[in-house]
Scaffold this motif. Structure first.
Motif: not given
Length: 469
Positions: A262-270
């Motif tokens: 969830l941390i990755d999914a919150t900060q990255n918009l790739d």
């Protein structure tokens, strides 16, 4: 105008007494007059779907009373059905990483719920935008999830129009399959091709675009709902975290899954960049097809004029009778805009810092525009251009007969050098390739008829079959 007083951490402000939005929405409206447009209706509905699923989840977990949950759910259902959209007053491009859009939804839903419970709008002791409607949520998981839900709603509509375009091109490829014309490379005569083969090639590239966009939808199925502020799920109960995605899946009918990280999914918009890149590829292909159609229909007396595009409107305010290729022109212009949007989306995704990307509003604004304009441009391309294209068979034959491109077929029999000399002489003297070959005694008339048969030159399938034997 009758008003009510609402307060936030900044201070107090007058809000129209009949408004369902509140203090934070109004401040954002005053701060962010950027595009002059309202929020995308699909995004509004997606926000309401998330709020509904959250209310269901929090109610089942015992943290939201039945009467408040029911009122919130009813308010969300009204918004999902298209009501109260005029109360979403925040500009789509806004500072704050989408907080204003999220609070606009929270306030509208809260005030409608208050009304349903018999209270007066603005009395947040009954239903509070943050404590009740936004319970266990943050803008930072609500807004990106709403963006993905919106893309999952919009993309199938664009894909459906591309499928119509593919079908129309396949029909034209069959209709024009017996028409031989001169193929061109670098705008110079090359070798013969069937007009139907050209349209079949257009269909093939559109099919690839459809396949890519279908795969792109999978990028949007992984959401970060439950992540709250930065992905650590602060203020979200275990019950909420475990059930929100399933409940949102039920509300939306979409096969979404909660991100493993969830941390990755919150900060990255790739994932949004990936979708935009595929939209750009599709736009490039549609514009290339449009370029071809403009060239092939050019004239009608002094150009190629191998095909006719449907006449849709007068082409000039000064030149009588002039008809322009306006539909391919508008398709190309949409493509230019989508290509530009892709750059904006790329920069928005790149510009995030640390645990959050603040630039989702402009990313969503451009991404939604790309999808919707692609859908609309493809629709008019099919309805107002492709289905009405006709071929000028005699003109195709005339240009083919005048060309020396058929000399290419002589190379395996008399060599490249002699073939080039014949082509050069034909251009200089105006004699046909056939005449020059026969005059030079290089081949017999029977051999030439077989070698220079333009239909045989375009029979890819026959060559493959012969090779297989």
């Amino acid at each position: 105008m009758n008003t009510r007083i609402e307060s936030d951490s900044i201070g107090s402000i007058k809000v129209p007494i009949e408004a369902y939005y509140g203090v934070q929405s109004l401040r954002a409206h005053n701060n962010f007059y950027i595009t002059g447009k309202g929020m995308n209706p699909t995004l509004i509905i997606s926000l309401a779907e998330i709020k509904k699923a959250a209310a269901i989840t929090n109610n089942k977990a015992g943290f939201l009373t039945d009467n408040i949950a029911k009122a919130i759910i009813t308010a969300c259902d009204e918004i999902i059905s298209g009501k109260l959209h005029d109360q979403f007053i925040v500009d789509p491009i806004q500072g704050g990483a989408g907080t204003s859009a999220n609070m606009n939804a929270n306030e509208v839903i809260a005030n409608r719920a208050i009304e349903l419970l018999g209270g007066n709008k603005g009395d947040y002791t009954i239903v509070h935008p943050n404590d009740h409607v936004n319970m266990a949520q943050s803008t930072n998981d609500v807004f990106p999830t709403a963006g993905k839900l919106s893309v999952l709603t919009l993309l199938p509509r664009a894909i459906a129009q591309l499928q119509r375009l593919y079908n129309a091109l396949v029909v034209k490829s069959a209709e024009f399959d017996n028409i031989i014309k001169m193929g061109r490379t670098q705008l110079q005569d090359a070798v013969p091709i069937r007009l139907g083969q050209s349209f079949n090639a257009y269909a093939s590239v559109v099919k690839r675009d459809i396949d890519r966009l279908n795969k792109a939808q999978k990028e949007m199925l992984t959401i970060n709902i439950g992540a709250t502020a930065i992905g650590t799920s602060i203020n979200a109960t275990p019950e909420y975290l475990s059930n929100i995605t399933a409940n949102l899946q039920t509300v939306t009918g979409k096969k979404i899954v909660q991100a493993d990280d969830l941390i990755d999914a919150t900060q990255n918009l790739d994932s949004f960049v990936s979708v935009s890149g595929i939209l750009k590829t599709c736009a490039v292909n549609l514009s290339k097809i449009s370029n071809d159609l403009r060239l092939l229909s050019s004239g009608p007396k002094t150009g190629l004029a191998e095909i006719n595009l449907p006449a849709k409107q007068n082409g000039s305010s000064i030149m009588p009778g002039k008809i322009n290729p306006v539909i391919p022109e508008v398709v190309s212009q949409v493509a230019f805009n989508i290509i530009g949007n892709d750059f904006t989306i790329t920069m928005a995704a790149e510009s995030g810092q640390l645990e959050l990307n603040a630039f989702e509003p402009v990313l969503f604004y451009n991404l939604f525009e790309s999808i919707e304009t692609l859908e609309n441009a493809t629709r008019t391309f099919v309805d107002n251009c492709i289905t009405g294209i006709t071929a000028n068979e005699e003109r195709c034959k005339e240009l083919l007969d005048q060309s020396v491109g058929t000399a290419t077929a002589l190379c395996p029999y008399i060599g490249y050098k002699k073939s080039a000399e014949i082509a050069k002489t034909a251009l200089k003297t105006g004699k046909t390739v056939t005449t020059l070959v026969l005059e030079g005694g290089f081949l017999t008339e029977t051999e030439l008829q077989d070698i220079l048969n333009p239909v045989a030159m375009t029979q890819i399938e026959a060559k493959i079959d012969k090779c297989a034997i």
